[in-house]
Write a protein that holds these residues in place. Structure first.
Motif, mmCIF file in Angstrom:
data_model
loop_
_atom_site.group_PDB
_atom_site.id
_atom_site.type_symbol
_atom_site.label_atom_id
_atom_site.label_comp_id
_atom_site.label_asym_id
_atom_site.label_seq_id
_atom_site.Cartn_x
_atom_site.Cartn_y
_atom_site.Cartn_z
ATOM 1 N N GLY A 62 42.074 42.558 18.089
ATOM 2 C CA GLY A 62 41.363 42.662 19.359
ATOM 3 C C GLY A 62 39.895 42.972 19.143
ATOM 4 O O GLY A 62 39.028 42.476 19.869
ATOM 5 N N THR A 63 39.627 43.789 18.144
ATOM 6 C CA THR A 63 38.235 44.119 17.841
ATOM 7 C C THR A 63 37.454 42.844 17.537
ATOM 8 O O THR A 63 36.333 42.654 18.012
ATOM 9 N N ASN A 66 36.636 41.010 20.750
ATOM 10 C CA ASN A 66 35.479 41.588 21.448
ATOM 11 C C ASN A 66 34.188 41.200 20.750
ATOM 12 O O ASN A 66 33.227 40.765 21.387
ATOM 13 N N HIS A 87 36.140 50.762 24.627
ATOM 14 C CA HIS A 87 36.460 50.566 23.209
ATOM 15 C C HIS A 87 35.261 50.013 22.448
ATOM 16 O O HIS A 87 34.971 50.443 21.336
ATOM 17 N N ILE A 88 34.538 49.066 23.058
ATOM 18 C CA ILE A 88 33.395 48.455 22.343
ATOM 19 C C ILE A 88 32.307 49.485 22.039
ATOM 20 O O ILE A 88 31.531 49.313 21.111
ATOM 21 N N GLU A 92 34.398 50.489 17.685
ATOM 22 C CA GLU A 92 34.191 49.231 16.970
ATOM 23 C C GLU A 92 33.034 49.349 15.984
ATOM 24 O O GLU A 92 32.373 48.359 15.651
ATOM 25 N N GLU A 137 31.199 44.096 30.845
ATOM 26 C CA GLU A 137 32.496 44.185 30.170
ATOM 27 C C GLU A 137 33.436 45.103 30.936
ATOM 28 O O GLU A 137 33.044 46.194 31.371
ATOM 29 N N GLU A 139 37.486 46.730 30.861
ATOM 30 C CA GLU A 139 38.653 46.977 30.005
ATOM 31 C C GLU A 139 39.898 47.124 30.888
ATOM 32 O O GLU A 139 39.976 48.047 31.690
ATOM 33 N N HIS A 170 32.987 39.569 30.568
ATOM 34 C CA HIS A 170 33.968 39.598 29.484
ATOM 35 C C HIS A 170 35.025 40.641 29.792
ATOM 36 O O HIS A 170 34.693 41.765 30.147
ATOM 37 N N ASP A 172 38.018 42.866 28.143
ATOM 38 C CA ASP A 172 38.817 43.385 27.035
ATOM 39 C C ASP A 172 40.206 43.616 27.625
ATOM 40 O O ASP A 172 40.451 44.617 28.293
#
Ligand code: PLP
Length: 349
Positions: A62-63, A66, A87-88, A92, A137, A139, A170, A172
């Motif tokens: 998944g990383t 992204n 998370h980003i 990451e 982004e 999530e 985007h 996630d």
């Protein structure tokens, strides 16, 4: 961490089932890099259809989904808008800045989510001095936000603002399928407004490896260039992609069991004085347990549980996180909950 009998540390801790392994062993294979692996192609077609996008690409994690998506969306000096717990931002290794040269503007939201108004207020008016606003982004579900599900109307409001201001979108979707099962809203509806969206196969879906990034054909063609460039192109990846195909067919609806188990665990732990879960309502498979009011340190609870064969991670002096998944049964959740209660009560004395 010593892995115990009941591993609630993360939904990444699952092992492939016997049926999943059989699907892997029997998968037709070919060279993925040249588009010749039939099983990887099937996985990408299934995921693109599920998410309502033209095309998809299979990636190791998944990383990487992204980071490659951000590389396609952004140029150095561009700005991404994301909630502070994303998370980003936190997990990451600084990828968006290290790889794409992108700057992240954090939004102070609630449980990992923000509103259209908050986004509108955050987006800069383009000028010579500031980073260039480029991407929003989202999530779904929020990891650090306690597995909260972004309501579809909130997503649509955020997307409208992003579009008006000329920004890309985007998602996630590491746990998008948890959101789908919890809300009865189709994955394609949640994914609709986004230019790029991905799902993780190695979380609740129970695969040993892999994630799939989807978007327009043009977007995925660009993503493929990055996959090739950084060495993420595979050969006979069907042997692992088969786990993903199997999971999409057999492991989606059962996520409801994980959600019921998470609520069950929340009921257990909130029986203890000074312990609450955040958010109060457990919507999916993540339970953040706030032990601040108990006077006992989260790490001490985590270690005492580990001695009893139960894994629940401490993420700060007052917070523990438990994740339910397909390798933890309702009976095991009861055992974990009962033990949690006994451990905190003993440490309080
Ligand atoms: C786990 C996770 C990722 C990264 O996925 P990996 O497959 O572990 O690289 C990204 N975003 C969120 C919200 C996650 O929970």
């Amino acid at each position: 961490m010593i892995e115990g009998r009941i591993n609630l540390y993360s939904d990444t801790q699952t092992r492939p089932t016997a049926a999943m392994k059989e699907a892997m062993v029997n998968a037709p294979l070919g060279d993925e890099q040249s588009g010749q692996d039939p099983t990887t192609r099937l996985l990408c077609e299934k995921t693109a259809a599920l998410l309502g996008k033209e095309a998809a690409v299979y990636l190791p994690s998944g990383t990487m989904c992204n980071e490659i998506a951000i590389l396609v969306h952004c140029r150095p000096g561009d700005e991404i808008y994301a909630e502070k717990s994303a998370h980003i931002i936190n997990f990451e290794a600084g990828g968006p800045s290290a790889l794409a040269g992108a700057h992240i503007h954090t939004i102070e939201g609630t449980f990992g989510m923000f509103t259209a108004e908050q986004l509108d207020a955050a987006i800069r008016v383009p000028n010579r001095y500031s980073p260039t606003p480029r991407l929003v982004e989202v999530e779904q579900t929020t990891n650090m936000g306690g597995g909260a599900v972004w309501p579809l109307t909130t997503i649509q409001g955020v997307a409208e603002v992003a579009r008006e201001r000329g920004l890309g979108l985007h998602m996630d979707g590491a746990r998008l399928m948890n959101a789908v099962v919890a809300s009865n809203i189709e994955a394609a509806d949640f994914a609709g407004p986004f230019d790029s969206v991905w799902i993780d196969l190695s979380k609740g879906l129970g695969c040993p490896i892999g994630a799939v990034l989807a978007g327009s054909q043009e977007f995925i063609d660009e993503a493929w260039k990055w996959k090739q460039r950084i060495g993420g192109a595979f050969r006979q990846s069907g042997i692992i992609a088969a786990a993903g195909v199997y999971a999409l067919d057999h492991h989606v609806e059962r996520l409801a069991e994980d959600h019921a188990n998470a609520r069950r665990l929340a009921d257990w732990v909130t029986q203890v004085d000074g312990v609450k879960v955040v958010p109060e309502k457990t919507e999916t498979n993540i339970v953040w347990i706030d032990v601040g009011g108990s006077g006992v340190k989260a790490m001490d609870i985590s270690l005492a549980l580990e001695e009893r064969g139960i894994n629940i991670g401490a993420f700060s002096p007052t917070l523990l996180r438990a994740c339910t998944h397909l390798d933890v049964s309702a009976a095991q959740v009861d055992e974990a909950g009962e033990t949690f209660k006994a451990v905190v009560e003993a440490l309080t004395e």
